[in-house]
Every structure is written in C-alpha cells, then in structure tokens.
Design a protein around this motif. Structure first.
Motif: not given
Length: 283
Positions: A43-44, A243-244, A250-251, A264-267
């Motif tokens: 999926i990723i 999708r996350r 992600n930094t 600073n999120d999961n994408f």
C-alpha cells in the motif's frame, strides 16, 4: 485370527492435540503477520508510485507550456508571461505570501496570428473539485474554461523568475555573480525580492526562517522588475501521499519557492524542482 481395530483405544492424546493446536496457531500468526506487513508495504509503495506519477505528469505539462510562453510567429504582440502574483487556494491574489506561487502565460500555439480563448493558460493550487472541495490541495490548469485539476495531492507550488533588464542576452546576477531568482511579494505583478537571501547561489532553508519553521523565505529587496523582462522560470512542486503511514514521521524541511515547509506529520512527500528557459522570450 486378525484383531478388529474398530474399537481400538489407540489415537491422539489431549496433550498431543494441544501441542498441535499451539504449533498451528504460532505458524498461522507468523503467516498473518508476514502477510499484513507485505500488504502495508504494498500500500505504501502504491501510494508513493501514484504520488510520483502525479508529480511528474503535472511538472511535464507545466514545463512544456511555460517553455512555449511568448511563442509568436505572426508578431501579434502582448504574448509571454502575463502574471506572477502569488495566489491562495481560491485563486485570489495573496499579498501575505502565505499562499502558493502561480503563473499565467499566453502563446500562439496554432500559428494563426490570433490569441485564441485556449491560448492563455494559468497554473495554480486549487482544492478540487472546485464546487465540492475535498480538503486536499491539487494542481490546477486554466485555459479559459475555469480551473481544472491537472495533478492530485500537490501540496505546494512555487515559482521564481530570472530576468534580463538590460536586454544584453544574459540573466541578471547578484553582487556575488549568482543568477537572481525573484518573486512578487506584494501582489502588484512586479518582481521585487531575490529569494537567495544570503547570496550563496542556493535557495534553501537558510534563506527563510530556518529549519523546523513553516514560513516565508526572507528574500532581499530589489528594484521592481516587469514581467516582460522575465527570461527563465524555476518551478518547485511538493506532492503528498494520499494516505498516512503511522509508522513514518516526516520531519524534513522543504523549500518550495518562497515557502519553507516542515510538515511534522505522517504523510510521505516528494519534491520536484526544475528550471525552464523561455526560448521565445529573448534569451
């Protein structure tokens, strides 16, 4: 005489059954875990593939049309790069520069000496569908019939412009000899700041508020430059996965034209940058 084994007591004991069930459970759990891991990985990778295809397709379309800006075999005048004002997601001019870059060009694609209704083209960030937005930014193209989505999940779009104000055939440079990449910071359609704040030849987080902050590249003020002096365009496009991924954080810091973005999120994201020399604008 052979014994009848119909009522033989030989068979599996309860302990043997329990051991067999335990082994079966362990193997099944391992298989399921491996399947689940592979499914998530698939999926990723599928999301990343789609993201990169959107990014490349959108960039390819923009590059081809911006390169043709000002194509004017019949000398009808008034063709080229028309507007470079930054715009918000609703396509309003954004004098705060918190929005994205945008560009409008015109060109005589069909060589007929008349500027047709579909020969003035603009690119910007929108929330498509326009009438029923879904909250995810996209790349839009407008050739006269309203903004239409060109590529999905394009989170940020940036442009900067190199110019030749003295018409000597060379791009204007800074005191350190670097090409000046400028933008319009106040919405008047003139270039007025050089994004390379520290004049080191790169436009990066050091030119903005610094890594870890979302904000605006500081820039260095320059004398106003009219759009008809533009000779080259630098483009940044930042795409985001649909999708996350809760196992990914992600930094990274991305510089997208005049913007510095640290999500600073999961994408997952991909940044694509290119430079277009406008061969019909005198360079």
């Amino acid at each position: 005489m052979k014994k009848n084994n119909l009522f033989s007591c030989n068979g599996f004991t309860l302990i043997e059954l329990l051991i067999a069930m335990a082994i079966t459970g362990i193997v099944s759990a391992a298989i399921f875990t491996a399947f689940q891991s592979q499914q998530k990985s698939y999926i990723i990778q599928d999301d990343v593939t789609v993201m990169q295809q959107n990014l490349r397709a959108g960039m390819d379309m923009m590059v081809r049309e911006i390169r043709m800006a000002g194509y004017n075999p019949q000398n009808i005048g008034g063709l080229g790069i028309l507007n470079v004002c930054p715009r918000d997601i609703n396509n309003n001019i954004d004098i705060t520069m918190t929005g994205n870059g945008a560009i409008q060009i015109s060109t005589d694609f069909d060589d007929n000496g008349v500027l047709g209704g579909n020969e003035t083209i603009s690119f910007s960030i929108c929330d498509s569908p326009i009438l029923t937005p879904d909250g995810n930014p996209d790349l839009a193209r407008n050739s006269g019939g309203g903004r239409q989505m060109l590529a999905e999940n394009i989170e940020a779009l940036g442009f900067a412009y190199a110019y030749d104000t003295d018409s000597d055939g060379n791009l204007d440079t800074s005191p350190n000899g670097n090409v000046i990449w400028a933008v319009d910071s106040d919405g008047d359609n003139d270039l007025d700041i050089n994004l390379d704040t520290d004049d080191d030849g790169d436009i990066d987080a050091a030119d903005g508020p610094g890594a870890g902050n979302n904000g605006i590249v500081n820039g260095t003020a320059i004398a106003d430059v009219a759009v008809n002096d533009i000779r080259a365009v630098r483009i940044w496009m930042l795409a985001r996965a649909d999708r996350r991924d809760n196992k990914y954080f992600n930094t990274r810091t991305y510089v997208v034209g005049h913007k510095v973005i640290t999500p600073n999120d999961n994408f997952r994201r991909r940044l694509l940058t290119t430079t277009v020399k406008c061969r019909n604008l005198g360079l």
